[in-house]
Design an enzyme around this catalytic site. Structure first.
Site, mmCIF file in Angstrom:
data_model
loop_
_atom_site.group_PDB
_atom_site.id
_atom_site.type_symbol
_atom_site.label_atom_id
_atom_site.label_comp_id
_atom_site.label_asym_id
_atom_site.label_seq_id
_atom_site.Cartn_x
_atom_site.Cartn_y
_atom_site.Cartn_z
ATOM 1 N N HIS A 253 0.860 -1.191 0.000
ATOM 2 C CA HIS A 253 0.000 0.000 0.000
ATOM 3 C C HIS A 253 0.889 1.232 0.000
ATOM 4 O O HIS A 253 2.095 1.149 0.259
ATOM 5 C CB HIS A 253 -0.895 0.017 1.253
ATOM 6 C CG HIS A 253 -0.105 0.200 2.525
ATOM 7 N ND1 HIS A 253 0.582 -0.833 3.125
ATOM 8 C CD2 HIS A 253 0.144 1.307 3.299
ATOM 9 C CE1 HIS A 253 1.208 -0.386 4.196
ATOM 10 N NE2 HIS A 253 0.970 0.910 4.319
ATOM 11 N N ASP A 255 0.948 5.263 1.739
ATOM 12 C CA ASP A 255 0.305 5.993 2.831
ATOM 13 C C ASP A 255 -0.393 7.223 2.255
ATOM 14 O O ASP A 255 0.043 7.791 1.255
ATOM 15 C CB ASP A 255 1.332 6.377 3.900
ATOM 16 C CG ASP A 255 1.880 5.142 4.616
ATOM 17 O OD1 ASP A 255 1.227 4.080 4.567
ATOM 18 O OD2 ASP A 255 2.968 5.245 5.225
ATOM 19 N N HIS A 310 4.830 0.069 -0.074
ATOM 20 C CA HIS A 310 5.545 -0.727 0.925
ATOM 21 C C HIS A 310 4.647 -1.826 1.473
ATOM 22 O O HIS A 310 3.433 -1.779 1.344
ATOM 23 C CB HIS A 310 6.112 0.158 2.036
ATOM 24 C CG HIS A 310 5.111 1.082 2.697
ATOM 25 N ND1 HIS A 310 4.615 2.203 2.085
ATOM 26 C CD2 HIS A 310 4.523 1.032 3.906
ATOM 27 C CE1 HIS A 310 3.771 2.814 2.890
ATOM 28 N NE2 HIS A 310 3.677 2.119 4.010
ATOM 29 N N ARG A 320 7.199 -8.700 15.599
ATOM 30 C CA ARG A 320 7.722 -7.388 15.218
ATOM 31 C C ARG A 320 6.701 -6.323 15.597
ATOM 32 O O ARG A 320 5.494 -6.509 15.392
ATOM 33 C CB ARG A 320 7.975 -7.343 13.710
ATOM 34 C CG ARG A 320 8.433 -6.009 13.201
ATOM 35 C CD ARG A 320 8.828 -6.098 11.730
ATOM 36 N NE ARG A 320 9.271 -4.800 11.247
ATOM 37 C CZ ARG A 320 8.456 -3.871 10.783
ATOM 38 N NH1 ARG A 320 7.158 -4.087 10.713
ATOM 39 N NH2 ARG A 320 8.928 -2.708 10.373
#
Ligand SMILES: O=C(O)CCC(=O)C(=O)O
Ligand SMILES: [Fe+2]
Length: 372
Positions: A253, A255, A310, A320
């Site tokens: 996607h 941002d 990303h 994570r």
């Protein structure tokens, strides 16, 4: 250059306060359609990948099936020292080439980042029954839940998140009925620091683009709530996964806003896509923050800055965590491409709130809908 961003004369400010849209209101108008789009899985209880989260036999691209876009470990994104005398041109260059860079020697104290990370860990460590008490209500923005992009994919992501837009006390007191204050305090302080870093970097980029007076909201930053910027803090958790090749931590996607400032823990997972390079991992650098260009800076720069695509892949043994701070102009600001003739604009002007709505409905097709 002033005309490139719709702005309002001073004597109309009081009128603007009345009609000002908040970012939460903009999202409220576009709720996720189904309640089951909000509830994450209890990952700790799983030994195999449920079909709902198995991207392998779907038509979707998984990290391991990316044959035409392999992961490229031979390159890395720029690492910029904010105290470097050439920082402005290094940042501008990074925005033009990669649309993303890592920043060291920013003045966000490591101790603050560590405290915010500690509270994030405390949140995701809670039992599922407790986290569900702070579930994001359908149509709401703040709270625990799945990524907002979930409805655009046929499989679920290996992810749980907590979004903060405005006060978090209501949700935090559901998570920790008698011990919510440390969370609220550190998240507020963290967002204040992120905001001033975002303003500083935005100013640097405006200098680089030679924009002298294009953004009223920057000049008034911190001085008036009337020009409240569009900001949000997204806490992300990617649990360890028995078979990372079959799942996606966060699907590809871009941002939405101007800039995103991301803190990631030491576990690798974030990858950025660059034409000709493929998927490039963003290796965690202690103390560094990752900054990336969002759609609004892409529009403002008339396409000169790529709004970097990303995604996040997950790890077989380690959970994570990341904290993404999104920064943009106030919802009622109109963003227009900046260009010098004979160049012509690639996008039509768009109000921040209208673009947010377009993106909420159309995800990555939103940009093409305003392309000229
Ligand atoms: O977790 C990460 O590294 C990326 C998070 C992200 O892209 C987002 O929250 O939009
Ligand atoms: Fe993102």
């Amino acid at each position: 250059m002033l005309s490139n961003l719709c702005s309002f004369p001073q004597n109309q400010i009081s009128y603007i306060i009345v009609i000002m849209t908040t970012l939460s209101q903009t999202y409220l108008d576009h709720p996720l359609i189904h309640h089951h789009h909000i509830v994450p899985l209890d990952f700790d209880s799983l030994r195999t990948i449920p079909d709902s989260h198995d991207w392998f036999n779907s038509s979707l691209e998984t990290p391991s099936s990316s044959s035409h876009h392999h992961t490229n470990v031979n390159v890395s994104i720029p690492l910029i020292d904010l105290t470097d005398p050439n920082a402005i041109s290094l940042i501008g260059n990074a925005c033009e080439t990669w649309g993303v860079f890592q920043l060291i020697n920013h003045d966000v104290p490591v101790s603050l980042i560590e405290r915010a990370e500690g509270e994030t860990r405390r949140l995701f460590d809670l039992p599922m029954t407790r986290k569900l008490k702070a579930l994001r209500a359908p149509g709401d923005v703040t709270g625990y839940g799945l990524p907002r992009i979930t409805p655009f994919f046929s499989k679920y992501m290996w992810h749980e998140g907590f979004t903060i837009m405005g006060p978090s006390i209501g949700h935090a007191s559901q998570l920790w009925p008698s011990n919510y204050q440390p969370f609220c305090d550190v998240m507020e302080e963290y967002q204040r620091k992120m905001k001033s870093l975002a303003e500083q970097i935005t100013r640097s980029i405006f200098n680089y683009l030679k924009i002298s007076d294009g953004a009223n909201w920057l000049h008034s930053a911190g001085s008036t709530e009337a020009a409240a910027c569009s900001t949000a803090l997204q806490l992300n958790c990617y649990p360890r996964c028995p078979d990372p090749t079959r799942v996606m931590g966060l699907a590809p996607h871009t941002d939405t806003f101007l800039l995103t400032i991301l803190h990631q823990t030491r576990t690798c997972g974030l990858q950025v896509f660059r034409d000709g390079f493929g998927w490039v991992p963003v290796a965690p650098v202690p103390g560094a923050l990752v900054l990336n260009v969002g759609d609004l800076f892409h529009i403002l720069s008339n396409g000169r800055f790529p709004n970097v695509l990303h995604r996040v892949v997950v790890d077989p043994t380690r959970r994570r965590l990341s904290m993404a701070y999104f920064y943009g102009p106030p919802p009622d600001f109109c963003v227009s491409p900046l260009y010098d003739p004979p160049e012509s604009p690639c996008y039509r002007s768009v109000m921040v709130k209208d673009y947010v709505r377009l993106k909420a409905k159309n995800l990555e097709n939103a940009l093409s809908m305003i392309r000229l």
